[in-house]
Design a protein around this motif. Structure first.
Motif, short mmCIF file in Angstrom:
data_model
loop_
_atom_site.label_atom_id
_atom_site.label_comp_id
_atom_site.label_asym_id
_atom_site.label_seq_id
_atom_site.Cartn_x
_atom_site.Cartn_y
_atom_site.Cartn_z
N UNK A 83 0.83 -1.20 0.00
CA UNK A 83 0.00 0.00 0.00
C UNK A 83 0.86 1.26 0.00
N UNK A 84 1.95 1.25 0.76
CA UNK A 84 2.84 2.41 0.81
C UNK A 84 3.47 2.67 -0.55
N UNK A 85 3.85 1.61 -1.27
CA UNK A 85 4.44 1.77 -2.60
C UNK A 85 3.39 2.29 -3.58
N UNK A 86 2.17 1.78 -3.48
CA UNK A 86 1.13 2.20 -4.42
C UNK A 86 0.76 3.67 -4.21
N UNK A 87 0.90 4.16 -3.00
CA UNK A 87 0.62 5.58 -2.73
C UNK A 87 1.60 6.49 -3.46
N UNK A 88 2.77 5.95 -3.80
CA UNK A 88 3.78 6.74 -4.53
C UNK A 88 3.66 6.59 -6.04
N UNK A 89 2.72 5.78 -6.50
CA UNK A 89 2.52 5.57 -7.94
C UNK A 89 1.87 6.80 -8.55
N UNK A 90 2.07 7.03 -9.84
CA UNK A 90 1.45 8.19 -10.49
C UNK A 90 -0.07 8.11 -10.44
N UNK A 103 3.96 11.17 -15.74
CA UNK A 103 4.91 11.73 -14.77
C UNK A 103 5.06 10.69 -13.65
N UNK A 104 6.23 10.06 -13.57
CA UNK A 104 6.39 8.98 -12.59
C UNK A 104 6.69 9.49 -11.20
N UNK A 105 7.11 10.74 -11.06
CA UNK A 105 7.41 11.27 -9.74
C UNK A 105 8.45 10.44 -9.02
N UNK A 106 8.16 10.07 -7.75
CA UNK A 106 9.11 9.27 -6.98
C UNK A 106 8.65 7.82 -6.87
N UNK A 107 7.86 7.36 -7.86
CA UNK A 107 7.37 5.99 -7.82
C UNK A 107 8.54 5.01 -7.87
N UNK A 108 8.49 3.93 -7.07
CA UNK A 108 9.53 2.91 -7.17
C UNK A 108 9.31 2.04 -8.39
N UNK A 109 10.36 1.39 -8.87
CA UNK A 109 10.27 0.40 -9.95
C UNK A 109 9.44 0.92 -11.12
N UNK A 126 3.97 1.72 -26.06
CA UNK A 126 5.15 2.35 -25.47
C UNK A 126 4.72 3.24 -24.31
N UNK A 127 5.53 3.25 -23.25
CA UNK A 127 5.28 4.15 -22.13
C UNK A 127 6.48 5.08 -21.98
N UNK A 128 6.20 6.38 -21.93
CA UNK A 128 7.23 7.40 -21.77
C UNK A 128 7.07 8.10 -20.43
N UNK A 129 8.15 8.18 -19.67
CA UNK A 129 8.17 9.01 -18.48
C UNK A 129 8.52 10.43 -18.90
N UNK A 130 7.70 11.37 -18.47
CA UNK A 130 7.89 12.77 -18.86
C UNK A 130 8.60 13.51 -17.74
N UNK A 131 9.72 14.17 -18.09
CA UNK A 131 10.51 14.87 -17.09
C UNK A 131 10.47 16.38 -17.23
N UNK A 132 9.79 16.90 -18.24
CA UNK A 132 9.69 18.35 -18.37
C UNK A 132 9.90 18.81 -19.79
N UNK A 133 9.83 20.13 -19.98
CA UNK A 133 10.02 20.77 -21.28
C UNK A 133 11.20 21.72 -21.15
N UNK A 134 12.14 21.64 -22.10
CA UNK A 134 13.37 22.43 -22.01
C UNK A 134 13.43 23.50 -23.09
N UNK A 135 13.93 24.69 -22.72
CA UNK A 135 14.34 25.70 -23.69
C UNK A 135 13.21 26.44 -24.36
N UNK A 142 12.06 13.17 -22.15
CA UNK A 142 11.30 11.95 -21.86
C UNK A 142 12.22 10.74 -21.83
N UNK A 143 11.69 9.65 -21.26
CA UNK A 143 12.46 8.40 -21.13
C UNK A 143 11.52 7.22 -21.36
N UNK A 144 11.92 6.29 -22.22
CA UNK A 144 11.13 5.07 -22.43
C UNK A 144 11.29 4.18 -21.21
N UNK A 145 10.17 3.80 -20.58
CA UNK A 145 10.25 2.94 -19.39
C UNK A 145 9.58 1.58 -19.63
#
Length: 343
Positions: A83-90, A103-109, A126-135, A142-145
């Protein structure tokens, strides 16, 4: 096909899943209590309560009934997450064509999060983790997870098709209603007055240009990012509006010098920095749509003041037509739009 008691599913090409599901919901026969399932190598089976009468599908099949894992929490629990891990899920994500953007935030695994999202959305690959927009050119980080890693897709909204590569260009799911709205407000040639002339100053891949051109407007669109501009060209042809758009890979301030517009769209969070160019292009009596990332304490005063002061410096009067929040931009900051007529 199995027994008559088994529920129905409509088979469609994987790339049509999003559009077909919306159409089936409009028919009132999409079954939200069951999951989308893969069907062969290039198709998915969409759960329905009855054969569709309006939506085109490959075939109707019956499936063995199974309890649905309704949300990400269900899928992660099945994978043994505490339950504690699921609370950190997006808590939210978006399906853009065949890509899940999260946005994965601080989700584990995070790899397991990605696999769970693929199980939840069978039409995605495909699943992409989004980390922001630059410039200044709004390039995504982004990162393929999970999944195939194919970041190029075609996303459909309200009939408008957007081809894009989510590893190269920005696409904001939260702007969906605003994109539709811009297609609704423009004037085509239905009153024999000629199509409305629109200047889209930050066109991207065609976020607002495409729905407005599809509605019959004549659009001049500027985009400085080369990757976004490449898709802007492709999308104009994909939506069969290339004869109604003039596209420039250039700074919008340079393009504005030769534009006479009935409507100006400023779809950029720092749009106030470009008000000089926007007002120079806007004909008397025209409408401007100014976007801004505004602290909650200054909504809507700051964007209205900036627009009013810029117009006053040119001896022009402003009539505020509408003000609205599009979505949250960051903590304590809102993405807002001000619509105004400038005489």
């Amino acid at each position: 096909m199995t027994g008559d008691a088994d529920p129905l599913a409509a088979v469609v090409a994987r790339g049509r899943a999003e559009t077909a599901a919306d159409a089936l919901r409009e028919e009132g026969i999409y079954d939200d209590d069951r999951s989308i399932r893969p069907f062969g190598e290039d198709a998915v089976a969409l759960p329905v309560t009855a054969p569709p009468e309006q939506t085109a599908v490959r075939e109707i099949v019956r499936q063995e009934a199974e309890p649905r894992l309704r949300n990400l929490d269900d899928h992660l629990r099945e994978r043994g997450w505490t339950e504690a891990e699921r609370e950190r899920a997006p808590g939210s994500w978006a399906v853009i064509g065949t890509v899940v953007l999260v946005d994965v935030g601080d989700a584990p695994r995070t790899g397991e999060v990605g696999e769970a999202l693929l199980d939840l959305h069978a039409n995605a690959d495909t699943v992409l983790a989004r980390h922001g927009i630059d410039g200044t050119q709004r390039e995504p980080d982004v990162e393929v997870i999970a999944g195939a890693g194919d970041t190029e897709t075609i996303h459909t909204e309200h009939g408008t098709k957007y081809a894009l590569d989510l590893a190269e260009v920005m696409f904001s799911p939260g702007n969906k209603a605003e994109r539709k709205r811009m297609g609704d407000v423009v004037r085509g040639d239905e009153r024999n007055e000629g199509p409305e002339r629109v200047f889209d100053m930050f066109a991207g891949v065609g976020y607002f240009t495409l729905p407005m051109a599809r509605a019959g407007a004549r659009v001049t669109a500027a985009e400085i990012n080369p990757a976004s501009f490449r898709y802007l060209l492709e999308n104009a042809k994909l939506n069969e509006v290339h004869e109604r758009v003039d596209l420039y890979r250039a700074d919008c301030r340079d393009v504005a010098e030769g534009v006479e517009a009935d409507r100006v769209v400023m779809g950029y969070y720092e749009a106030h920095e470009y008000l000089d160019a926007a007002l120079d292009a806007l004909e008397p009596g025209g409408v401007v749509h100014m976007h801004e990332a505004t602290p909650e304490s200054l909504v809507y005063d700051r964007p209205v003041e900036r627009l009013t002061e810029a117009a006053a410096e040119r001896g022009r009067a402003v009539e505020i037509l509408d003000r609205r929040k599009v979505k949250g931009y960051s903590e304590g900051v809102a993405h807002v739009v001000v619509d105004a007529r400038v005489e």
